[in-house]
Design an enzyme around this catalytic site. Sequence first.
Site, PDB file in Angstrom:
ATOM      1  N   TYR A  54      -2.576  -0.761  10.444  1.00 47.78           N
ATOM      2  CA  TYR A  54      -2.633  -1.402   9.008  1.00 47.78           C
ATOM      3  C   TYR A  54      -1.439  -1.051   7.987  1.00 47.78           C
ATOM      4  CZ  TYR A  54      -4.287  -0.992   4.041  1.00 47.78           C
ATOM      5  OH  TYR A  54      -4.382  -1.108   2.827  1.00 47.78           O
TER       6      TYR A  54
ATOM      7  N   SER B 225       0.787  -1.385  -0.055  1.00 48.35           N
ATOM      8  CA  SER B 225      -0.052   0.219   0.164  1.00 48.35           C
ATOM      9  C   SER B 225       0.891   1.353  -0.002  1.00 48.35           C
ATOM     10  CB  SER B 225      -1.056   0.030   1.258  1.00 48.35           C
ATOM     11  OG  SER B 225      -1.400   1.322   1.344  1.00 48.35           O
TER      12      SER B 225
END
Length: 294
Positions: free
Chosen positions: A197, A184
Amino acid sequence: MVNVNHEQQYPSVPPKQHQSHQPGQQEKMHPEPEIIKATHQGSDKLKDKVVLISGGDSGIGRSIAVLFAREGADIAIIYLEEQDDAEKTKQWVEQEGRTCLLLKGDLSESQTTAKHVDEVLKTFGKINILINNAGVQYPQSALTDISDEQLAKTFHTNIFAIFYLTRQVLPHLHPGDSIVNTTSITSYQGHDELIDYASTKGAITTFTRSLSNNLLKQKKGIRVNAVAPGPIWTPLIPSSFDAETVAQFGKDTPMGRMGQPSEVAPAYLFLCSDDASYISGQVIHVNGGTIVNG
């Protein structure tokens, strides 16, 4: 299959909406994400390959499944619980003339990965490509709001599961096969409300580089790469954030809009094809123009 052009159909940011349960349902999103570009013509880049995709029922995972099927691959997808989304992905893959195996289960449990890999091998006889794509995120405004339970769930789903699944698949891969992980933009920029996360995504980036080095040193002939999406319109977004936040999604990118899964999946296709035969340990950034120098 209905193909749409996102430049004509999709708003730059989505309307207000929220789903109360992760991983979220694609059919409840409005507009639904674009899965594959109408202009993409398959050319057998993955002819008769077998691809295993975690989180393949919706969003980026569904786009990868359909795009890879159009390129000649048979598909197995692992999903947590969204049966309707999984069945629709299967239908789309079959419309491309390929087979799709549905595997339901929680990848944060290592025994689940062993069972599913066995099922893929029994069905297809081989695995050529592994896409580690499943993930969860739970925004919190402060580190002290992240409970032990949330921390464990995020790490077990996002990074432990990749170790489990890759460990099971790796003995069945051969020279020319490949692994692609979904990291990400948060791995490079961090995120003030997604601390746990973003930390798992940083771990995935490092896992990608480390495993690539390990397999190259062993002369296995197996390439390992990653894709780092930015703000992509998937069920994880309305199921993670409130309606006000969703309505601003992607607006702060240099392109000024959110991306579609159809704009991410081709990066995975490139990395899994012979076109990327000299590429390993790398990350492709699909993020609307944000420069991260990673």
